[in-house]
Scaffold this motif. Structure first.
Motif, PDB file in Angstrom:
ATOM      1  N   TYR A 171     -34.906  20.126  -1.054  1.00 31.50           N
ATOM      2  CA  TYR A 171     -33.779  20.054  -0.132  1.00 31.50           C
ATOM      3  C   TYR A 171     -34.242  19.455   1.187  1.00 31.50           C
ATOM      4  N   ARG A 172     -33.330  18.818   1.888  1.00 29.30           N
ATOM      5  CA  ARG A 172     -33.610  18.299   3.226  1.00 29.30           C
ATOM      6  C   ARG A 172     -33.640  19.457   4.212  1.00 29.30           C
ATOM      7  N   SER A 173     -33.975  19.187   5.443  1.00 30.77           N
ATOM      8  CA  SER A 173     -33.949  20.214   6.489  1.00 30.77           C
ATOM      9  C   SER A 173     -32.520  20.676   6.714  1.00 30.77           C
ATOM     10  N   PHE A 174     -32.383  21.885   7.236  1.00 31.85           N
ATOM     11  CA  PHE A 174     -31.062  22.432   7.518  1.00 31.85           C
ATOM     12  C   PHE A 174     -30.413  21.695   8.683  1.00 31.85           C
ATOM     13  N   ALA A 175     -29.117  21.465   8.566  1.00 34.74           N
ATOM     14  CA  ALA A 175     -28.320  20.859   9.632  1.00 34.74           C
ATOM     15  C   ALA A 175     -27.247  21.855  10.052  1.00 34.74           C
ATOM     16  N   GLU A 176     -26.849  21.780  11.302  1.00 36.16           N
ATOM     17  CA  GLU A 176     -25.848  22.707  11.839  1.00 36.16           C
ATOM     18  C   GLU A 176     -24.448  22.115  11.718  1.00 36.16           C
ATOM     19  N   GLU A 177     -23.473  22.994  11.437  1.00 36.61           N
ATOM     20  CA  GLU A 177     -22.073  22.582  11.347  1.00 36.61           C
ATOM     21  C   GLU A 177     -21.212  23.729  11.858  1.00 36.61           C
ATOM     22  N   ASN A 216     -11.600  29.427  16.155  1.00 35.26           N
ATOM     23  CA  ASN A 216     -11.803  30.023  14.840  1.00 35.26           C
ATOM     24  C   ASN A 216     -13.064  29.521  14.135  1.00 35.26           C
ATOM     25  N   LYS A 217     -13.749  28.567  14.739  1.00 37.86           N
ATOM     26  CA  LYS A 217     -14.925  27.992  14.100  1.00 37.86           C
ATOM     27  C   LYS A 217     -16.155  28.866  14.281  1.00 37.86           C
ATOM     28  N   GLN A 218     -16.970  28.901  13.236  1.00 40.83           N
ATOM     29  CA  GLN A 218     -18.239  29.612  13.249  1.00 40.83           C
ATOM     30  C   GLN A 218     -19.347  28.606  12.950  1.00 40.83           C
ATOM     31  N   THR A 219     -20.526  28.886  13.462  1.00 35.37           N
ATOM     32  CA  THR A 219     -21.672  28.036  13.187  1.00 35.37           C
ATOM     33  C   THR A 219     -22.322  28.467  11.883  1.00 35.37           C
ATOM     34  N   PHE A 220     -22.640  27.498  11.038  1.00 36.87           N
ATOM     35  CA  PHE A 220     -23.413  27.764   9.825  1.00 36.87           C
ATOM     36  C   PHE A 220     -24.340  26.582   9.610  1.00 36.87           C
ATOM     37  N   TYR A 221     -25.255  26.712   8.665  1.00 34.96           N
ATOM     38  CA  TYR A 221     -26.248  25.671   8.404  1.00 34.96           C
ATOM     39  C   TYR A 221     -26.183  25.281   6.934  1.00 34.96           C
ATOM     40  N   TYR A 222     -26.451  24.015   6.662  1.00 36.60           N
ATOM     41  CA  TYR A 222     -26.474  23.537   5.285  1.00 36.60           C
ATOM     42  C   TYR A 222     -27.699  22.649   5.065  1.00 36.60           C
ATOM     43  N   ALA A 223     -28.184  22.666   3.829  1.00 37.65           N
ATOM     44  CA  ALA A 223     -29.292  21.794   3.418  1.00 37.65           C
ATOM     45  C   ALA A 223     -28.811  20.993   2.216  1.00 37.65           C
ATOM     46  N   LEU A 224     -28.957  19.689   2.297  1.00 44.02           N
ATOM     47  CA  LEU A 224     -28.524  18.805   1.225  1.00 44.02           C
ATOM     48  C   LEU A 224     -29.608  18.664   0.157  1.00 44.02           C
ATOM     49  N   PHE A 225     -29.189  18.533  -1.082  1.00 43.80           N
ATOM     50  CA  PHE A 225     -30.083  18.303  -2.219  1.00 43.80           C
ATOM     51  C   PHE A 225     -30.826  16.984  -1.995  1.00 43.80           C
ATOM     52  N   ASP A 226     -32.148  16.988  -2.235  1.00 44.72           N
ATOM     53  CA  ASP A 226     -32.959  15.792  -1.993  1.00 44.72           C
ATOM     54  C   ASP A 226     -33.733  15.357  -3.234  1.00 44.72           C
ATOM     55  N   GLY A 227     -33.396  15.911  -4.394  1.00 47.01           N
ATOM     56  CA  GLY A 227     -34.054  15.500  -5.629  1.00 47.01           C
ATOM     57  C   GLY A 227     -34.887  16.609  -6.251  1.00 47.01           C
ATOM     58  N   GLN A 228     -35.629  16.228  -7.276  1.00 44.50           N
ATOM     59  CA  GLN A 228     -36.509  17.165  -7.971  1.00 44.50           C
ATOM     60  C   GLN A 228     -37.868  16.518  -8.156  1.00 44.50           C
ATOM     61  N   THR A 229     -38.881  17.352  -8.243  1.00 40.85           N
ATOM     62  CA  THR A 229     -40.221  16.863  -8.513  1.00 40.85           C
ATOM     63  C   THR A 229     -40.818  17.670  -9.658  1.00 40.85           C
ATOM     64  N   ALA A 230     -41.566  17.012 -10.519  1.00 39.18           N
ATOM     65  CA  ALA A 230     -42.157  17.682 -11.684  1.00 39.18           C
ATOM     66  C   ALA A 230     -43.278  18.615 -11.248  1.00 39.18           C
ATOM     67  N   LEU A 231     -43.419  19.722 -11.967  1.00 42.74           N
ATOM     68  CA  LEU A 231     -44.518  20.654 -11.732  1.00 42.74           C
ATOM     69  C   LEU A 231     -45.616  20.397 -12.761  1.00 42.74           C
ATOM     70  N   TYR A 232     -46.865  20.578 -12.342  1.00 41.82           N
ATOM     71  CA  TYR A 232     -48.017  20.310 -13.195  1.00 41.82           C
ATOM     72  C   TYR A 232     -48.875  21.561 -13.332  1.00 41.82           C
ATOM     73  N   ASP A 233     -49.534  21.695 -14.482  1.00 39.72           N
ATOM     74  CA  ASP A 233     -50.443  22.820 -14.685  1.00 39.72           C
ATOM     75  C   ASP A 233     -51.810  22.496 -14.084  1.00 39.72           C
ATOM     76  N   GLU A 234     -52.768  23.409 -14.280  1.00 41.53           N
ATOM     77  CA  GLU A 234     -54.092  23.244 -13.678  1.00 41.53           C
ATOM     78  C   GLU A 234     -54.877  22.060 -14.249  1.00 41.53           C
ATOM     79  N   TYR A 235     -54.419  21.492 -15.389  1.00 42.59           N
ATOM     80  CA  TYR A 235     -55.097  20.351 -16.010  1.00 42.59           C
ATOM     81  C   TYR A 235     -54.422  19.019 -15.678  1.00 42.59           C
ATOM     82  N   GLY A 236     -53.377  19.072 -14.871  1.00 44.05           N
ATOM     83  CA  GLY A 236     -52.679  17.853 -14.482  1.00 44.05           C
ATOM     84  C   GLY A 236     -51.580  17.430 -15.441  1.00 44.05           C
ATOM     85  N   ASN A 237     -51.232  18.291 -16.380  1.00 41.16           N
ATOM     86  CA  ASN A 237     -50.166  17.985 -17.336  1.00 41.16           C
ATOM     87  C   ASN A 237     -48.820  18.497 -16.807  1.00 41.16           C
TER      88      ASN A 237
END
Length: 124
Positions: A37-43, A7-28
């Motif tokens: 997210y991390r790379s996908f893993a099979e389950e 009854n098992k099916q293969t699927f893939y999951y990616a774990l949350f790996d944090g957030q990074t701030a976005l900057y504008d063209e002036y570096g602000n």
């Protein structure tokens, strides 16, 4: 209770790996963040048909979900911040963002298994 191998099916999951701030063209900092997210893993697990009402009690009445994944591996690292590829192959867009089709809504752990309520999303 063990999940039957047939009854098992293969699927893939990616774990949350944090957030990074976005900057504008002036570096602000813009005040926006990119989710990483991390790379996908099979389950392999038992994935229910869409929207069954017989399992609504284990997650409560207010949770909306489309499918339930039942795993017999109680050490599975999937959490409520993970993203899943069930009906699509795992991939990343040109900016490194994962392309996925389901998100985790709720996790219910028992002594021998984990039930994961998931909902379908559209990611472009």
């Amino acid at each position: 209770m063990k999940a039957m191998k047939r009854n098992k099916q293969t699927f893939y999951y990616a774990l949350f790996d944090g957030q990074t701030a976005l900057y504008d063209e002036y570096g602000n900092e813009t005040g926006e963040y990119k989710t990483l997210y991390r790379s996908f893993a099979e389950e392999n697990a038992n994935i229910s048909a869409a929207s069954g009402t017989s399992q609504a009690e284990q997650f409560g009445t207010s949770v909306q979900y489309d499918k339930v994944i039942v795993l017999d591996d109680i050490n599975c690292p999937i959490d409520e911040n993970s993203v899943l590829c069930i009906d699509v192959e795992p991939a990343f867009d040109k900016d490194g963002n994962p392309l996925y089709d389901y998100v985790v809504k709720r996790i219910a752990k028992s002594l021998n298994s984990i039930s994961i309520a998931i909902s379908k999303v559209k990611v472009s």
